[in-house]
Design an enzyme around this catalytic site. Structure first.
Site, mmCIF file in Angstrom:
data_model
loop_
_atom_site.group_PDB
_atom_site.id
_atom_site.type_symbol
_atom_site.label_atom_id
_atom_site.label_comp_id
_atom_site.label_asym_id
_atom_site.label_seq_id
_atom_site.Cartn_x
_atom_site.Cartn_y
_atom_site.Cartn_z
ATOM 1 N N TYR A 145 0.812 -1.214 0.000
ATOM 2 C CA TYR A 145 0.000 0.000 0.000
ATOM 3 C C TYR A 145 0.848 1.268 0.000
ATOM 4 C CZ TYR A 145 -4.069 -2.921 1.157
ATOM 5 O OH TYR A 145 -5.063 -3.862 1.127
ATOM 6 N N LYS A 192 3.367 -15.542 3.067
ATOM 7 C CA LYS A 192 3.455 -16.316 1.813
ATOM 8 C C LYS A 192 4.941 -16.578 1.553
ATOM 9 C CE LYS A 192 1.297 -18.231 -1.716
ATOM 10 N NZ LYS A 192 0.483 -19.462 -1.508
ATOM 11 N N ASP A 224 -3.124 -18.271 1.931
ATOM 12 C CA ASP A 224 -4.253 -18.956 1.298
ATOM 13 C C ASP A 224 -4.850 -20.001 2.236
ATOM 14 O OD1 ASP A 224 -1.792 -20.178 1.028
ATOM 15 O OD2 ASP A 224 -2.079 -20.798 -1.052
ATOM 16 N N ASP A 248 -5.445 -6.854 5.742
ATOM 17 C CA ASP A 248 -6.660 -6.209 5.240
ATOM 18 C C ASP A 248 -7.675 -7.269 4.831
ATOM 19 O OD1 ASP A 248 -8.486 -4.418 4.263
ATOM 20 O OD2 ASP A 248 -7.228 -3.649 2.658
ATOM 21 N N ASP A 252 -11.065 -8.611 7.255
ATOM 22 C CA ASP A 252 -12.406 -8.416 6.702
ATOM 23 C C ASP A 252 -13.122 -9.752 6.542
ATOM 24 O OD1 ASP A 252 -12.139 -5.722 6.661
ATOM 25 O OD2 ASP A 252 -12.076 -5.496 4.492
#
Length: 374
Positions: A145, A192, A224, A248, A252
């Site tokens: 970001y 990851k 994942d 993020d 959520d």
């Protein structure tokens, strides 16, 4: 005993932000009255409303007010006129990213709890989620970001760089380990590392820090698999630690466990001023209709009280929220048959904090159109 004085900058923002902030302030005022504290609230513009008024989503006056405060309460930002315009050069979200960076808010903390009274509202099976109680630590000022981004010279490609330093990883990792020490003693790093070099750095730093917290068990999940496990068996998690974009998404996703985005608070902390906000958006379709759920913002206020070291006060707010859940004093998305308004829910919780009220009498008063018991 000396009176505790705290100054709170309030950035109500857009959409339902002002409505839910109003109720959180009401509850904080009830806390101040009951426990003998003094809270002052400094209202400032941020988001689309600030763009409309000044051309800037985070005016200098607002940022100055945040630096001068002991904490910041944020409602919500965002407006469809910006969401639906990809060519817009100035956006409400730019103000939020700049605020996080300016205040050094590097750790976002989101508690996710499955309330027994609301298990039926989650799309997941009650037996899967009952007893879920996790705390998600998301790094907030680094990663993709905030990395370099742009388009190639020919306009046919784009790039977003993801970068992290050891210091950025270590400072939030220590906070997550410290939280795990006070809870069930388990920390899960979500990364990851089989593909990304930044994730390998995260894993390396966490492995180096872990021996400093011998009472905390550490495990590692690729993002994942973690996303799948949050749905299949959320009870396995205690503290989750992860980088900005993964956090993020995971936080959520985890919000469906509670059954409503209107129930989940968050804190964004650093080494200076801390910020507290609900995880939901500005929900412009509900603006001014009195149907917005204020509980997430009220619980964000409870997290603020904990940040101030006021645990008894925070527990009083949480108990009042639990009373609202148990007696179905809830807005329409959680109580379709006998819904209460945003204000009625806020009044109920504030009165509970102030000294308690007769829940059944309150429900009866609402049924005949009275929003309070006095």
């Amino acid at each position: 005993m000396d009176v505790l004085k705290k100054k709170i900058a309030v950035l109500a923002g857009d959409g339902i932000g002002p409505e839910v902030c109003r109720e959180a302030i009401k509850v904080l005022e009830a806390v101040a009255e009951r426990f003998g504290h003094q809270f002052t609230f400094d209202q400032q513009l941020m988001g689309a409303c600030a763009i409309d008024a000044t051309g800037d989503p985070l005016p200098a006056q607002t940022l100055d007010a945040c630096f001068a405060a002991d904490a910041v309460l944020l409602g919500a930002i965002g407006d469809p006129k910006y969401d639906n315009n990809p060519a817009a050069k100035v956006r409400p979200e730019q103000g939020l990213l700049r605020l996080r960076k300016s205040l050094g808010l590097y750790a976002n903390i989101r508690p996710v709890t499955a309330y027994d009274a609301l298990l039926a509202h989650s799309p997941l099976k009650p037996e899967r989620i009952s007893g879920t109680d996790m705390l998600i630590f998301r790094e907030l000022t680094g990663g993709i970001y905030f990395g370099d981004k742009g388009r190639t010279a020919d306009g046919q490609g784009a790039y977003d760089h993801c970068t992290y330093s050891r210091e950025e990883v270590a400072r939030i990792a220590h906070r997550a380990f410290q939280a795990a020490e006070t809870r069930r003693g388990k920390l899960t790093l979500v990364d990851k590392a089989n593909v990304l070099e930044t994730s390998r750095l995260w894993r390396e730093v966490v492995q180096q820090i872990a021996p400093q917290y011998p009472e905390v068990r550490v495990d590692y999940l690729f993002v994942d698999n973690a996303a799948m496990q949050v749905i299949l068996n959320p009870k396995q998690f205690d503290v989750i630690l992860t980088e900005n974009m993964f956090g993020d998404i995971i936080s959520d996703e985890a919000s469906v466990i509670a059954g409503s985005l209107g129930l989940l608070p968050s804190a964004s902390v650093g080494d200076q001023v801390a910020l507290f906000e609900p995880i939901h958006g500005s929900f412009p379709q509900a603006k001014g209709r009195g149907i917005a759920n204020p509980i997430a913002t009220i619980l964000s206020g409870a997290m603020m009280l904990e940040h101030f070291g006021l645990q008894e006060e925070a527990d009083a707010v949480k108990a009042a929220v639990q009373a609202a859940l148990d007696t179905n004093i809830l807005t329409p998305e959680l109580n379709a048959l006998t819904p209460c308004s945003t204000e009625q829910v806020g009044n109920f919780i504030a009165y509970q904090v102030a000294g308690g009220i007769d829940c059944q009498m309150y429900k009866e008063n609402i049924a005949v159109g009275m929003s309070t018991i006095i």
